[in-house]
Write a protein that holds these residues in place. Structure first.
Motif, PDB file in Angstrom:
ATOM      1  N   VAL A  39       0.831  -1.318  -0.098  1.00 35.36           N
ATOM      2  CA  VAL A  39       0.094   0.040   0.052  1.00 35.36           C
ATOM      3  C   VAL A  39       0.952   0.989   0.099  1.00 35.36           C
ATOM      4  O   VAL A  39       2.007   1.261   0.391  1.00 35.36           O
ATOM      5  CB  VAL A  39      -1.058   0.181   1.085  1.00 35.36           C
ATOM      6  CG1 VAL A  39      -1.880  -1.074   1.233  1.00 35.36           C
ATOM      7  CG2 VAL A  39       0.038   0.224   2.496  1.00 35.36           C
ATOM      8  N   GLN A  40       0.030   2.251  -0.253  1.00 33.21           N
ATOM      9  CA  GLN A  40       0.993   3.657  -0.229  1.00 33.21           C
ATOM     10  C   GLN A  40       0.121   4.667   0.576  1.00 33.21           C
ATOM     11  O   GLN A  40      -0.984   4.517   0.930  1.00 33.21           O
ATOM     12  CB  GLN A  40       1.134   4.410  -1.509  1.00 33.21           C
ATOM     13  CG  GLN A  40       2.043   3.738  -2.543  1.00 33.21           C
ATOM     14  CD  GLN A  40       1.377   2.319  -3.135  1.00 33.21           C
ATOM     15  OE1 GLN A  40       0.061   2.449  -3.419  1.00 33.21           O
ATOM     16  NE2 GLN A  40       1.928   1.288  -3.440  1.00 33.21           N
ATOM     17  N   VAL A  41       0.728   5.663   1.259  1.00 33.51           N
ATOM     18  CA  VAL A  41       0.253   6.625   1.860  1.00 33.51           C
ATOM     19  C   VAL A  41      -0.607   7.446   1.125  1.00 33.51           C
ATOM     20  O   VAL A  41      -0.027   8.122   0.266  1.00 33.51           O
ATOM     21  CB  VAL A  41       1.043   7.536   2.899  1.00 33.51           C
ATOM     22  CG1 VAL A  41       0.145   8.602   3.592  1.00 33.51           C
ATOM     23  CG2 VAL A  41       1.790   6.424   3.822  1.00 33.51           C
ATOM     24  N   ARG A  42      -1.997   7.532   1.214  1.00 34.37           N
ATOM     25  CA  ARG A  42      -2.771   8.136   0.101  1.00 34.37           C
ATOM     26  C   ARG A  42      -2.945   9.397   0.520  1.00 34.37           C
ATOM     27  O   ARG A  42      -3.283  10.595  -0.390  1.00 34.37           O
ATOM     28  CB  ARG A  42      -4.290   7.407  -0.293  1.00 34.37           C
ATOM     29  CG  ARG A  42      -4.025   6.050  -0.853  1.00 34.37           C
ATOM     30  CD  ARG A  42      -3.301   6.119  -2.265  1.00 34.37           C
ATOM     31  NE  ARG A  42      -4.317   6.977  -3.079  1.00 34.37           N
ATOM     32  CZ  ARG A  42      -5.343   6.148  -3.652  1.00 34.37           C
ATOM     33  NH1 ARG A  42      -5.476   4.959  -3.448  1.00 34.37           N
ATOM     34  NH2 ARG A  42      -6.109   6.888  -4.383  1.00 34.37           N
ATOM     35  N   ALA A  43      -3.167   9.768   1.620  1.00 30.58           N
ATOM     36  CA  ALA A  43      -3.410  11.185   2.366  1.00 30.58           C
ATOM     37  C   ALA A  43      -3.276  11.123   3.865  1.00 30.58           C
ATOM     38  O   ALA A  43      -3.244  10.071   4.564  1.00 30.58           O
ATOM     39  CB  ALA A  43      -4.876  11.478   2.194  1.00 30.58           C
ATOM     40  N   VAL A  44      -2.958  12.420   4.271  1.00 29.44           N
ATOM     41  CA  VAL A  44      -2.588  12.553   5.756  1.00 29.44           C
ATOM     42  C   VAL A  44      -3.128  13.789   6.102  1.00 29.44           C
ATOM     43  O   VAL A  44      -2.941  14.804   5.856  1.00 29.44           O
ATOM     44  CB  VAL A  44      -1.082  12.749   5.992  1.00 29.44           C
ATOM     45  CG1 VAL A  44      -0.923  12.789   7.685  1.00 29.44           C
ATOM     46  CG2 VAL A  44      -0.250  11.484   5.563  1.00 29.44           C
TER      47      VAL A  44
ATOM     48  N   PHE B  30      -4.607  12.847  13.817  1.00 30.77           N
ATOM     49  CA  PHE B  30      -4.560  12.887  12.051  1.00 30.77           C
ATOM     50  C   PHE B  30      -5.248  11.492  11.627  1.00 30.77           C
ATOM     51  O   PHE B  30      -5.278  10.561  12.345  1.00 30.77           O
ATOM     52  CB  PHE B  30      -2.903  12.704  11.651  1.00 30.77           C
ATOM     53  CG  PHE B  30      -2.391  13.992  11.714  1.00 30.77           C
ATOM     54  CD1 PHE B  30      -2.052  14.746  10.623  1.00 30.77           C
ATOM     55  CD2 PHE B  30      -2.091  15.037  12.693  1.00 30.77           C
ATOM     56  CE1 PHE B  30      -1.645  16.017  10.460  1.00 30.77           C
ATOM     57  CE2 PHE B  30      -1.690  16.309  12.508  1.00 30.77           C
ATOM     58  CZ  PHE B  30      -1.491  16.821  11.278  1.00 30.77           C
ATOM     59  N   ALA B  31      -5.514  11.540  10.369  1.00 33.19           N
ATOM     60  CA  ALA B  31      -6.155  10.360   9.973  1.00 33.19           C
ATOM     61  C   ALA B  31      -5.044   9.973   8.826  1.00 33.19           C
ATOM     62  O   ALA B  31      -5.099  10.917   7.669  1.00 33.19           O
ATOM     63  CB  ALA B  31      -7.644  10.663   9.259  1.00 33.19           C
ATOM     64  N   VAL B  32      -4.609   8.899   8.701  1.00 34.29           N
ATOM     65  CA  VAL B  32      -3.879   8.368   7.623  1.00 34.29           C
ATOM     66  C   VAL B  32      -4.516   7.382   6.861  1.00 34.29           C
ATOM     67  O   VAL B  32      -4.932   6.461   7.035  1.00 34.29           O
ATOM     68  CB  VAL B  32      -2.510   7.874   8.288  1.00 34.29           C
ATOM     69  CG1 VAL B  32      -1.610   7.240   7.273  1.00 34.29           C
ATOM     70  CG2 VAL B  32      -1.567   8.740   9.179  1.00 34.29           C
ATOM     71  N   PHE B  33      -4.647   7.707   5.469  1.00 35.69           N
ATOM     72  CA  PHE B  33      -5.258   7.032   4.551  1.00 35.69           C
ATOM     73  C   PHE B  33      -4.300   6.101   3.890  1.00 35.69           C
ATOM     74  O   PHE B  33      -3.182   6.530   3.379  1.00 35.69           O
ATOM     75  CB  PHE B  33      -5.989   7.896   3.527  1.00 35.69           C
ATOM     76  CG  PHE B  33      -7.225   8.380   3.861  1.00 35.69           C
ATOM     77  CD1 PHE B  33      -8.492   7.742   3.798  1.00 35.69           C
ATOM     78  CD2 PHE B  33      -7.029   9.773   4.709  1.00 35.69           C
ATOM     79  CE1 PHE B  33      -9.459   8.708   4.195  1.00 35.69           C
ATOM     80  CE2 PHE B  33      -8.130  10.314   5.296  1.00 35.69           C
ATOM     81  CZ  PHE B  33      -9.499   9.808   4.918  1.00 35.69           C
ATOM     82  N   LEU B  34      -4.437   4.737   4.145  1.00 31.12           N
ATOM     83  CA  LEU B  34      -3.153   3.775   3.258  1.00 31.12           C
ATOM     84  C   LEU B  34      -3.990   2.995   2.238  1.00 31.12           C
ATOM     85  O   LEU B  34      -5.291   2.520   2.674  1.00 31.12           O
ATOM     86  CB  LEU B  34      -2.762   2.781   4.273  1.00 31.12           C
ATOM     87  CG  LEU B  34      -2.069   3.550   5.239  1.00 31.12           C
ATOM     88  CD1 LEU B  34      -1.804   2.383   6.510  1.00 31.12           C
ATOM     89  CD2 LEU B  34      -0.599   4.024   4.710  1.00 31.12           C
ATOM     90  N   GLY B  35      -3.618   2.694   1.205  1.00 33.47           N
ATOM     91  CA  GLY B  35      -4.276   1.823   0.288  1.00 33.47           C
ATOM     92  C   GLY B  35      -3.469   1.897  -1.120  1.00 33.47           C
ATOM     93  O   GLY B  35      -2.488   1.971  -1.419  1.00 33.47           O
ATOM     94  N   ASN B  36      -4.324   1.082  -2.171  1.00 31.03           N
ATOM     95  CA  ASN B  36      -3.847   0.953  -3.428  1.00 31.03           C
ATOM     96  C   ASN B  36      -4.863   1.343  -4.497  1.00 31.03           C
ATOM     97  O   ASN B  36      -6.045   1.914  -4.078  1.00 31.03           O
ATOM     98  CB  ASN B  36      -3.121  -0.234  -3.725  1.00 31.03           C
ATOM     99  CG  ASN B  36      -4.044  -1.261  -3.251  1.00 31.03           C
ATOM    100  OD1 ASN B  36      -5.299  -1.395  -3.457  1.00 31.03           O
ATOM    101  ND2 ASN B  36      -3.556  -2.556  -3.100  1.00 31.03           N
TER     102      ASN B  36
END
Length: 212
Positions: A8-13, A20-26
């Motif tokens: 996965v990649q860090v999509r948004a912080v 903080f909300a860290v969005f992870l995914g593909n």
């Protein structure tokens, strides 16, 4: 890397009130983890390449690894217990003490692991069992990104018109994020990772309801 994990990649912080909300995914799925404010700020700064006058905690850890010929090989978010995530930090070292490369696996908070991975451009993986458990919030992230783009375009238009009174317009406010996703900040949750209690990070349960 075996088939038991998904990269996965860090999509948004995104900053919230006190967290903080860290969005992870593909390209197929995105999920979110709540983390404490200090680590969220560090991840955001690493992603944006912000220079610092003095090294912060994760900078120091990175420098220590470098001094001993070590680096972060990868991060694996390997377990979820309720809403609390667990991670493993995989480090490799090759120096005067280790003439052949030595692999070290450490238990770590996902937030710290992600910060170190971003700092050192190391890959992030999620165990299949975790990947299949978390709720997909791709649509929520898309709405947030759309709202942020619209806010930025509005700010750019305002600046072009020469109205200096609106120079402080932010791309996306906390209220916008909460309104779009229908979330709380997670700060009242007993498993909220405030950096002093639980050693792990949580997935905000309210995010799971965002698409409903």
């Amino acid at each position: 890397m075996n088939k038991d994990v998904v990269e996965v990649q860090v999509r948004a912080v995104l900053p919230l009130e006190g967290s903080f909300a860290v969005f992870l995914g593909n390209e197929t799925k995105v999920f979110v983890i709540y983390i404490d404010e200090s680590v969220g700020t560090a991840i955001s700064m690493f992603m944006r390449g912000v220079s610092k006058e003095r090294p912060l905690t994760h900078d120091l850890v990175g420098h220590l690894l470098l001094a001993f010929g070590a680096k972060v090989e990868r991060v694996i978010i390997n377990n979820i217990n309720g809403s609390v995530f667990h991670a493993r930090l995989i480090i490799s070292a090759e120096n005067e003490l280790h003439t052949t490369r030595k692999m070290i696996e450490l238990d770590a908070r996902p937030s710290d692991s992600i910060a170190m991975a971003v700092q050192q451009s190391a890959p992030i993986f999620v165990a299949k069992k975790v990947w299949e458990t978390v709720e997909d919030v791709s649509e929520t992230l898309a709405q947030i990104e759309k709202k942020g783009l619209e806010a930025q375009q509005a700010a750019d238009t305002t600046k072009e018109e020469g109205d200096d009174d609106d120079d402080d317009i932010e791309e996306l406010s906390d209220e916008d994020i909460n309104s779009i996703a229908g979330i709380s900040t997670g700060k009242d949750d007993e498993t909220y990772d405030d950096g002093f209690g639980d050693d792990d990070d949580e997935e905000g349960e309210e995010w799971k309801k965002a698409d409903g």
